[in-house]
Design a protein around this motif. Structure first.
Motif, PDB file in Angstrom:
ATOM      1  N   ILE A 111       1.154  -1.124   0.073  1.00 54.26           N
ATOM      2  CA  ILE A 111      -0.264   0.322   0.205  1.00 54.26           C
ATOM      3  C   ILE A 111       0.799   1.718   0.199  1.00 54.26           C
ATOM      4  O   ILE A 111       0.948   2.023  -0.476  1.00 54.26           O
ATOM      5  CB  ILE A 111      -0.332  -0.297   1.170  1.00 54.26           C
ATOM      6  N   LEU A 112       1.697   0.993   0.435  1.00 54.94           N
ATOM      7  CA  LEU A 112       2.900   2.254   0.720  1.00 54.94           C
ATOM      8  C   LEU A 112       3.460   2.554  -0.793  1.00 54.94           C
ATOM      9  O   LEU A 112       3.756   3.391  -1.132  1.00 54.94           O
ATOM     10  CB  LEU A 112       3.624   2.039   2.051  1.00 54.94           C
ATOM     11  N   ALA A 113       3.947   1.461  -1.020  1.00 54.09           N
ATOM     12  CA  ALA A 113       4.089   1.647  -2.403  1.00 54.09           C
ATOM     13  C   ALA A 113       3.589   2.228  -3.647  1.00 54.09           C
ATOM     14  O   ALA A 113       4.510   3.036  -5.321  1.00 54.09           O
ATOM     15  CB  ALA A 113       4.792   0.131  -3.175  1.00 54.09           C
ATOM     16  N   ILE A 114       2.146   2.335  -3.608  1.00 52.18           N
ATOM     17  CA  ILE A 114       1.236   2.526  -4.345  1.00 52.18           C
ATOM     18  C   ILE A 114       1.448   4.186  -4.092  1.00 52.18           C
ATOM     19  O   ILE A 114       1.665   4.968  -5.060  1.00 52.18           O
ATOM     20  CB  ILE A 114      -0.417   2.395  -4.161  1.00 52.18           C
ATOM     21  N   ILE A 118      -8.551   0.795  -7.731  1.00 51.70           N
ATOM     22  CA  ILE A 118      -8.375   2.027  -7.681  1.00 51.70           C
ATOM     23  C   ILE A 118      -7.600   3.555  -8.003  1.00 51.70           C
ATOM     24  O   ILE A 118      -7.480   3.651  -9.010  1.00 51.70           O
ATOM     25  CB  ILE A 118      -8.854   2.507  -6.102  1.00 51.70           C
ATOM     26  N   TYR A 119      -6.036   2.585  -8.214  1.00 50.25           N
ATOM     27  CA  TYR A 119      -4.794   3.723  -8.527  1.00 50.25           C
ATOM     28  C   TYR A 119      -4.776   2.781  -9.680  1.00 50.25           C
ATOM     29  O   TYR A 119      -3.631   4.472 -10.295  1.00 50.25           O
ATOM     30  CB  TYR A 119      -4.030   2.938  -7.153  1.00 50.25           C
ATOM     31  N   THR A 161       5.001   2.441 -13.098  1.00 51.36           N
ATOM     32  CA  THR A 161       3.288   2.305 -13.098  1.00 51.36           C
ATOM     33  C   THR A 161       2.445   1.831 -12.215  1.00 51.36           C
ATOM     34  O   THR A 161       3.665   0.799 -11.491  1.00 51.36           O
ATOM     35  CB  THR A 161       2.793   1.085 -14.479  1.00 51.36           C
ATOM     36  N   ILE A 162       1.627   1.323 -11.769  1.00 56.83           N
ATOM     37  CA  ILE A 162       1.184   0.683 -10.158  1.00 56.83           C
ATOM     38  C   ILE A 162       1.331  -0.741 -10.429  1.00 56.83           C
ATOM     39  O   ILE A 162       2.122  -1.537  -9.134  1.00 56.83           O
ATOM     40  CB  ILE A 162      -0.499   0.664 -10.238  1.00 56.83           C
ATOM     41  N   MET A 163       1.198  -0.881 -11.694  1.00 56.19           N
ATOM     42  CA  MET A 163       1.033  -2.782 -11.382  1.00 56.19           C
ATOM     43  C   MET A 163       3.058  -3.269 -11.199  1.00 56.19           C
ATOM     44  O   MET A 163       2.407  -4.045 -11.173  1.00 56.19           O
ATOM     45  CB  MET A 163       0.342  -3.225 -12.642  1.00 56.19           C
TER      46      MET A 163
END
Lengths: 516, 407
Positions: B54-57, B251-252, B340-342
């Motif tokens: 979650i922090l990494a997002i 979501i992100y 990117t998030i992924m």
């Protein structure tokens, strides 16, 4: 001086130099001969290949990445780095000076070449040598003065002093006076004369034909990557028409497409526009500027470097630059003052900046991302970006602007200057603005692409848009616009209909300082 | 190569990382004698790493704008401590304590955002200060003593989905239902994309088989994961922290890829001046990315609190480094504008798997640290090689031979 030119040997001969970038031949069998102890001018349009040639000479493009021979002082030079070319006495001073503002004059001069003593920098010797060098270039300044406290002209002298510290025998100056005022320019030319008398050969890249006539001994003209002419200058006299014809390579009247303007009512009016310099308190970048533009009209803004054209444009564009001090904008009859760039865009203003890579593009983006970046609202579906809309918009512009790219998802960094500029133009055409400010729209792009951009500008005017055309090239202003304003020191110093204007009358207005 | 592209799309940059991840998972499974890919191990892996992911997002978004946030660990620890203390000492019900924690996260985010967007102080400096301030504050506030957390928080930190329905499935039925829904969504999205392509391309007839390969391949993967998580000992399922994480990823991912705000993040990171001239409000974008980061740090802190059942003065130490590692292993650029998030999630899971696998093998924390450092360096070096112009990367070299066969 010119009488014994033929008997002197050549310090430099570049023979059949060809340099290719992926798919583009930037230099095509270029020949350049420079005699020992002369001032040799190289002329050519933007993108003709002058800088590329100098980069070949100075080792920026190492030996082996081009074909042809560079013979320097009688030997074939095989420079792999700039350092090697400097060691043999070739020093290039670029248009954008390469000094570090926070360091002192002495530190800059010996940067990368520090005077050492027992493994440590010998500051005493550095100071002494610097004082010596500054005396040779005629700059009265303390060696410990930081560069940022010097004017542009003085910085130019520091660059030359730096070159002298490297025992230069061939000094290359790229547009040395383009950023200087008249007095500094005259100083610099004097210095070049004194260098010549001490046996240092100079190559000067310049557009300024009067300076070339004044100082150079011979001239090489390059056009479209080829050497087209070598002209020797006798007794300070040279036929400017000969140079221009050689540079342009075609008669001047068909450089700009034919256009029959259809001009409507005033749709953009600026009154009393006043902007203060964010860096120099109290200095006005725009000093009570008034002007207006009609629908379908192309209006040129001419001015010398630093006159305030770009600053005016950026301050009008949602106060992107400078501190707003007063004035109003009336666009399609609505009087307003934009507080942000997005407000300016929403109200039908668009600004194509002069520095494409610094201000116009995110080089990480693809063509399609760039195209939609100033008007993303249009491609949203349920507040989310619709990629198929994005693609179809970009493809539409690629086809209509004839952008040469395999697909619209390739990165803009892979495109040529002309195609990049077309992408930037499509980015600003997509919001369908009423008023377009084009700031040096053809800078650094080749002649063919220029012509296409010109046609595009005409097409935009024909759609009823008001076009502000800012350019440093007077022929371009004269060839493209319907009406011209001249700017000098932040003020409108004159207004002319293009058909009544010529280079001389414009230049007179551009250098007129009105007393308000 | 051509077939691979048709199945996976044109962006193949993540493939090496995903392959590395698979190799690690299977390799550790074999070496540890089948203890890696078990229900309980994977459940632990997800619960134990959800907060870092979650922090990494948030960190990805901060790094994309060309900044960094060094304070997230301290902020997470501080928020967790405030939540625990407000429940114990102020007798706030657990949900109010959590809401207070989230509000605090937003307030801290506004503070960090202010220094960057209004004062122009680089995130590295303002968040370095924040790291000290909030770490000091946790210790100060708690007097260096742990504070127990409200019991209800355990559900978020280490909880499982309820058991219900028939027992003959031999699985946790909540997990089974989730898996079936996921497969349904996959089939629906693939088919509708195929329909759209068919309608969109005039004359062209898009091949059906890549869609089928994607659907079946993806379906098998989801089915396996469902079985892996759902077939553990009774009472366990796909963990709640994992669900929170998946929801945040979705979501992100949409926010960064498909909204104007997301585009603005990349624009500001890629070329701030060009973004400003395109009408992007740079300072607002900076502010939002920093504020969001601290909010996510607060969320991570609360989830960790639930798992640890007590807030300690040292909670969150070095978390920022794990988050930053995940982002860079995922291929983001220090200079901003890329990432990117992924890919970040793949990077984060890679670290988590490495941690878990090395632990199963009995490798000590000291050596694990060394290995993680080397992996970070290796991943970024491969990426750097990939980007160097004119020189084919290792992966490029391998792929070259395939490409020739295509032609």
């Amino acid at each position: 001086m010119s009488s014994n030119v033929a008997t002197r040997d050549n310090i430099l001969e570049m023979k059949g130099i060809t340099k290719e970038f992926t798919g583009v031949r930037a230099l095509d069998k270029v020949t350049l001969e420079v005699k020992r102890g002369e001032v040799h001018a190289i002329c050519g349009e933007n993108g003709a290949g002058k800088s590329t040639l100098m980069k070949v000479l100075s080792g920026v493009y190492p030996y082996g990445t081009y074909t042809g021979d560079v013979v320097f002082s009688g030997q074939v030079a095989k420079f792999a780095t700039i350092k090697e070319s400097e060691r043999s006495g070739i020093v290039i001073i670029h248009q954008e000076l390469a000094l570090i503002p926070e360091l002192s004059i002495a530190e800059n001069i010996f940067l990368g070449n520090e005077l050492m003593s027992a493994g440590l920098i010998d500051w005493q010797n550095t100071q002494m040598r610097t004082r010596d060098l500054l005396a040779r270039v005629g700059l009265e300044a303390d060696p410990s003065t930081p560069i940022k406290n010097l004017g542009v002209g003085q910085q130019q002298l520091v660059e030359i002093a730096k070159a002298l510290s490297k025992n230069v025998s061939l000094l290359i100056l790229d547009e040395p006076t383009s950023a200087l005022n008249e007095e500094d320019s005259a100083n610099l030319l004097d210095l070049m004369r004194s260098l010549r008398s001490k046996g240092i050969t100079c190559i000067m890249i310049s557009h300024k034909l009067n300076e070339i006539a004044e100082i150079s001994d011979s001239i090489t003209v390059i056009r479209d990557g080829k050497t087209v002419d070598r002209i020797s200058v006798d007794d300070g006299h040279v036929d400017e028409d000969t140079i221009i014809r050689a540079m342009v390579g075609r008669s001047l009247d068909n450089r700009y497409p034919e256009h029959q303007p259809s001009i409507g009512d005033v749709i953009f009016k600026v009154e009393d526009w006043t902007v203060e310099d964010p860096n120099v308190p109290g200095r006005l970048l725009c000093d009570h500027i008034d002007f207006n533009i009609r629908a379908g009209e192309i209006v040129g803004f001419a001015g010398l470097m630093g006159a305030g054209r770009t600053e005016m444009a950026r301050s009008l564009f949602g106060r992107n630059y400078g501190i707003y001090r007063g004035g109003s904008i009336t666009i399609r009859g609505r009087k307003t003052v934009f507080r942000s760039v997005s407000e300016a865009i929403r109200n039908g203003l668009a600004y194509v900046p002069e520095d494409r890579k610094l201000l116009g593009l995110n080089l990480l983006d693809s063509i399609e991302e760039t195209t939609v970046s100033a008007n993303m609202r249009e491609i949203l579906t349920h507040r989310l970006i619709d990629f198929s809309k994005q693609r179809s918009v970009a493809e539409k512009f690629r086809d209509s602007l004839r952008i040469k790219a395999q697909a619209v998802d390739v990165g803009v960094s892979t495109l040529s200057g002309g195609n990049q500029q077309k992408v930037v133009l499509s980015k600003w055409m997509f919001p369908n603005p009423d008023v377009l400010i084009l700031d040096e729209p053809t800078r650094g792009i080749d002649v063919g692409a220029k012509y296409e951009i010109y046609k595009l500008v005409h097409q935009l005017a024909d759609e009823g848009k008001a076009v502000i055309f800012i350019s440093s090239e007077l022929p371009e202003i004269l060839g493209m616009t319907d009406r011209i304003y001249t700017i000098c020191e932040g003020r409108i110093s004159g207004e002319m209909n293009t058909q009544d204007a010529d280079q001389e009358s414009l230049m007179r207005l551009m250098t007129t300082t009105l007393v308000a | 190569m051509k077939y691979l592209k048709q199945v996976l799309g044109n962006d193949l940059r993540q493939i090496p990382m995903v392959l590395a991840l698979l190799v690690l998972l299977i390799g550790f499974h074999i070496i540890s004698g089948g203890r890696m890919l078990t229900s309980s191990n994977m459940q632990n892996l997800i619960s134990g790493n959800a907060y870092v992911l979650i922090l990494a997002i948030g960190m990805l978004m901060v790094i994309v704008i060309g900044q960094i946030d060094l304070s997230v660990g301290s902020v997470a620890g501080f928020v967790a401590m405030v939540v625990a203390m407000s429940a114990r000492d102020l007798h706030l019900p657990w949900y109010l304590a959590v809401l207070l924690g989230f509000a605090l996260g937003l307030a801290i985010g506004a503070w960090q955002g202010f220094w960057l967007s209004k004062m122009g102080i680089p995130g590295f400096i303002s968040t370095l200060a924040g790291m000290m301030i909030f770490r000091g504050a946790v210790i100060w506030l708690s007097g260096s003593i742990s504070v127990p957390a409200p019991k209800e928080l355990q559900f978020f930190g280490a909880g499982y989905l309820p058991e219900w329905g028939p027992a003959w499935t031999n699985m946790n039925n909540s997990t089974l239902l989730l898996g079936l829904v996921a497969i349904g969504l996959l089939v629906w999205s693939q088919l509708s994309a195929y329909q759209k392509a068919k309608r969109g391309a005039v004359g062209a007839n898009p091949a059906l088989w890549p869609t089928l390969v994607r659907t079946i391949g993806g379906g098998v993967v989801i089915a396996y994961v469902t079985w892996l998580f759902g077939s553990g000992r009774p009472g366990t399922s796909f963990p709640i922290p994992g669900l929170v994480l998946v929801a945040l990823i979705v979501i992100y991912h949409i926010v960064t890829e498909r909204t104007r705000f997301g585009r603005h993040l990349y624009a500001v990171g890629g070329n701030k001046q060009a973004a400003a001239l395109s009408g992007v409000n740079v300072s607002r974008t900076y502010f939002a990315a920093m504020a969001n980061m601290s909010f996510l740090a607060a969320l991570a802190g609360v989830m960790f609190l639930g798992r640890a059942t007590a807030a300690g003065p040292g909670d969150g130490t070095n978390w920022e480094l794990d988050a930053i590692s995940a982002v860079f292993i995922g291929g983001a650029a220090v200079s901003g504008g890329v990432g990117t998030i992924m890919a970040t999630m793949v990077g984060g899971v890679l670290i988590a798997v490495l941690n878990s696998g090395l632990m199963l093998m009995g490798v000590g924390a000291d050596k694990t640290q060394v290995i993680k450092g080397l992996v970070l360096l290796l991943a970024v070096a491969i990426d750097a090689l990939n980007k160097q112009q004119g020189r084919p990367s290792i992966i490029g070299k391998i792929m070259e031979s395939f490409q020739k066969k295509d032609k």
